[in-house]
Design an enzyme around this catalytic site. Structure first.
Site, short mmCIF file in Angstrom:
data_model
loop_
_atom_site.label_atom_id
_atom_site.label_comp_id
_atom_site.label_asym_id
_atom_site.label_seq_id
_atom_site.Cartn_x
_atom_site.Cartn_y
_atom_site.Cartn_z
N ASN A 105 1.11 -1.40 0.29
CA ASN A 105 -0.29 0.20 0.16
C ASN A 105 0.78 1.23 -0.16
O ASN A 105 1.86 1.31 0.83
CB ASN A 105 -0.92 -0.26 1.48
N HIS A 122 5.32 -0.61 -2.05
CA HIS A 122 5.68 0.63 -3.46
C HIS A 122 5.94 1.14 -3.88
O HIS A 122 4.65 2.40 -4.70
CB HIS A 122 4.38 -0.34 -3.79
N CYS A 133 17.37 14.93 -9.91
CA CYS A 133 18.57 14.53 -8.61
C CYS A 133 17.86 13.60 -7.03
O CYS A 133 18.43 13.78 -6.61
CB CYS A 133 18.31 16.08 -7.91
N CYS A 155 11.29 19.88 -9.94
CA CYS A 155 11.24 20.37 -8.80
C CYS A 155 11.99 21.25 -8.01
O CYS A 155 12.95 22.00 -8.69
CB CYS A 155 12.50 19.09 -8.69
N CYS A 158 15.94 21.21 -8.28
CA CYS A 158 17.16 20.97 -9.88
C CYS A 158 16.50 22.03 -10.91
O CYS A 158 16.09 21.49 -12.11
CB CYS A 158 17.98 20.05 -9.64
N GLU A 244 -11.82 -13.12 0.56
CA GLU A 244 -11.68 -14.26 -1.14
C GLU A 244 -10.69 -15.10 -0.96
O GLU A 244 -9.76 -14.54 -0.53
CB GLU A 244 -12.62 -13.52 -2.29
N1 APR Z 1 -10.80 -7.38 4.86
C1 APR Z 1 -9.99 -8.62 3.78
N2 APR Z 1 -9.94 -8.42 2.41
C2 APR Z 1 -10.43 -7.92 1.51
C3 APR Z 1 -10.86 -6.41 2.24
C4 APR Z 1 -11.28 -6.45 3.61
N3 APR Z 1 -12.10 -5.70 4.51
N4 APR Z 1 -11.65 -5.68 1.08
C5 APR Z 1 -10.62 -6.51 0.05
N5 APR Z 1 -10.44 -7.76 0.78
C6 APR Z 1 -10.01 -7.80 -0.33
C7 APR Z 1 -9.98 -8.42 -1.99
O1 APR Z 1 -10.66 -9.76 -1.79
C8 APR Z 1 -8.66 -8.74 -2.59
O2 APR Z 1 -8.37 -9.91 -2.88
O3 APR Z 1 -8.31 -7.78 -0.74
C9 APR Z 1 -7.57 -8.04 -1.54
C10 APR Z 1 -6.93 -6.41 -2.96
O4 APR Z 1 -6.39 -7.19 -3.93
P1 APR Z 1 -5.62 -5.97 -4.97
O5 APR Z 1 -7.62 -4.87 -5.33
O6 APR Z 1 -5.59 -7.26 -5.65
O7 APR Z 1 -4.95 -5.02 -4.03
P2 APR Z 1 -3.38 -5.81 -3.69
O8 APR Z 1 -3.52 -7.24 -3.82
O9 APR Z 1 -2.62 -5.40 -2.99
O10 APR Z 1 -2.63 -5.00 -5.05
C11 APR Z 1 -1.58 -5.21 -5.12
O11 APR Z 1 -1.74 -4.33 -7.81
O12 APR Z 1 -2.45 -3.11 -8.27
C12 APR Z 1 -1.08 -2.81 -8.11
O13 APR Z 1 0.54 -1.90 -6.86
C13 APR Z 1 -1.07 -1.80 -6.81
O14 APR Z 1 0.41 -2.83 -4.28
C14 APR Z 1 -1.20 -2.81 -5.83
C15 APR Z 1 -0.42 -4.26 -6.18
#
Ligand code: APR
Length: 278
Positions: A105, A122, A133, A155, A158, A244
């Site tokens: 995140n 990330h 720079c 920036c 620079c 899920e």
């Molecule tokens: N509690 C638990 N799980 C949750 C909740 C919640 N309240 N809300 C959503 N989820 C689950 C969803 O079911 C999903 O499986 O969290 C997951 C989120 O997955 P993504 O949306 O794919 O996010 P993430 O895995 O963090 O993505 C990875 O992808 O887009 C890039 O850079 C971005 O850091 C990100 C990376």
């Protein structure tokens, strides 16, 4: 849906573990009002991920900033606050039961919740970085410049072009974050994977490294088998907390506690405190 027995099992695993690392994704922040990426209402249903590549940024930084400001509004304008899931992880750290958090995140909510050792795999959207720079500035500075029509924002030091300090697709993971995350994954005895779909690499490989330990060496662009990397350590236990199942479920993770992190983590924390006699 999760059971009370699963909560108790996770609490027992936390109490008996010594080196615990958490890997978090967007799902831990949805209860703070920030949409995740791939959910039904996810960010990638409103924006095209192909627009968030480094090559697109370099090709037309002014256009990129217009889009990024829209995304920034979506992610940060709600002034997100840490939710009970973030706060439970901060409490686990205070109890000495959490070494660090590896987060995908870019919202900075773990730090706001009080966690002191957060690896920003990330990057972080609350900062911008000069691509010339390397100087970093608060995101708000770029917002101000952009709203004054300075697109792309420049920036202060620079005059180079500023970029959000979040890792774009095609960009390598920051070396410090990659090295530390690999080290922590290799040395933990419990990894708690929270709120991630586990489909984006190399982050999604970290639970496998924790579980499988040997045989892997990570490069900036992913993993490849290495013959000489034997760590002689038993693999870690991997617990998933997610709304899920994911590709890790039943393959890499020992078990999934299915449901909302903001509900599940405080319950686990209370049970840990009970087991520790607190
Ligand atoms: N509690 C638990 N799980 C949750 C909740 C919640 N309240 N809300 C959503 N989820 C689950 C969803 O079911 C999903 O499986 O969290 C997951 C989120 O997955 P993504 O949306 O794919 O996010 P993430 O895995 O963090 O993505 C990875 O992808 O887009 C890039 O850079 C971005 O850091 C990100 C990376």
């Amino acid at each position: 849906m999760y059971t009370e027995e699963e909560i108790k099992k996770a609490a027992r695993d936390i109490v008996s573990a010594e080196k615990i690392v958490a890997l978090t994704g967007a799902g831990i922040s949805t209860e703070s009002g920030i949409p995740d990426f791939r959910g039904t209402d996810g960010i990638w249903t409103k924006f095209d991920p192909d627009d968030f590549t480094y090559s697109k940024f370099i090709k037309n930084p002014a256009n990129y900033w217009k889009m990024s400001l829209e995304l920034g509004k979506l992610l940060l304008s709600v002034e997100p606050k840490p939710n009970p899931a973030h706060l439970a992880l901060a409490k686990l750290e205070k109890l000495g039961k959490l070494r660090c958090i590896i987060t995908q995140n870019v919202d900075g909510l773990h730090q706001l919740a009080g966690n002191t050792d957060v690896i920003e795999f990330h990057g972080n959207l609350r900062r911008v970085v000069c691509i010339v720079c390397g100087e970093r500035f608060p995101y708000d500075l770029a917002i101000r410049k952009a709203s004054d029509g300075e697109l792309p924002p420049r920036c202060e030091k620079c005059n180079g072009i500023l970029k959000p300090d979040a890792v774009l697709f095609e960009e390598p993971i920051p070396k410090y974050a990659l090295d530390r995350s690999l080290e922590e994954a290799r040395n933990c005895d419990l990894m708690i994977v929270i709120g991630t779909s586990a489909v984006v690499y190399p982050a999604a490989e970290l639970p496998r490294i924790a579980k499988e330990r040997d045989g892997y060496r990570m490069s900036l662009f992913g993993l490849y088998p290495a013959d000489r990397v034997m760590t002689h350590k038993k693999g870690a236990k991997v617990i998933e907390i997610n709304a899920e199942p994911t590709p890790l479920t039943g393959v890499v993770s020992d078990y999934l506690i299915e449901g909302k992190a903001g509900e599940i983590l405080p319950k686990i924390l209370r049970e840990v405190e009970r087991l520790l006699g607190l």
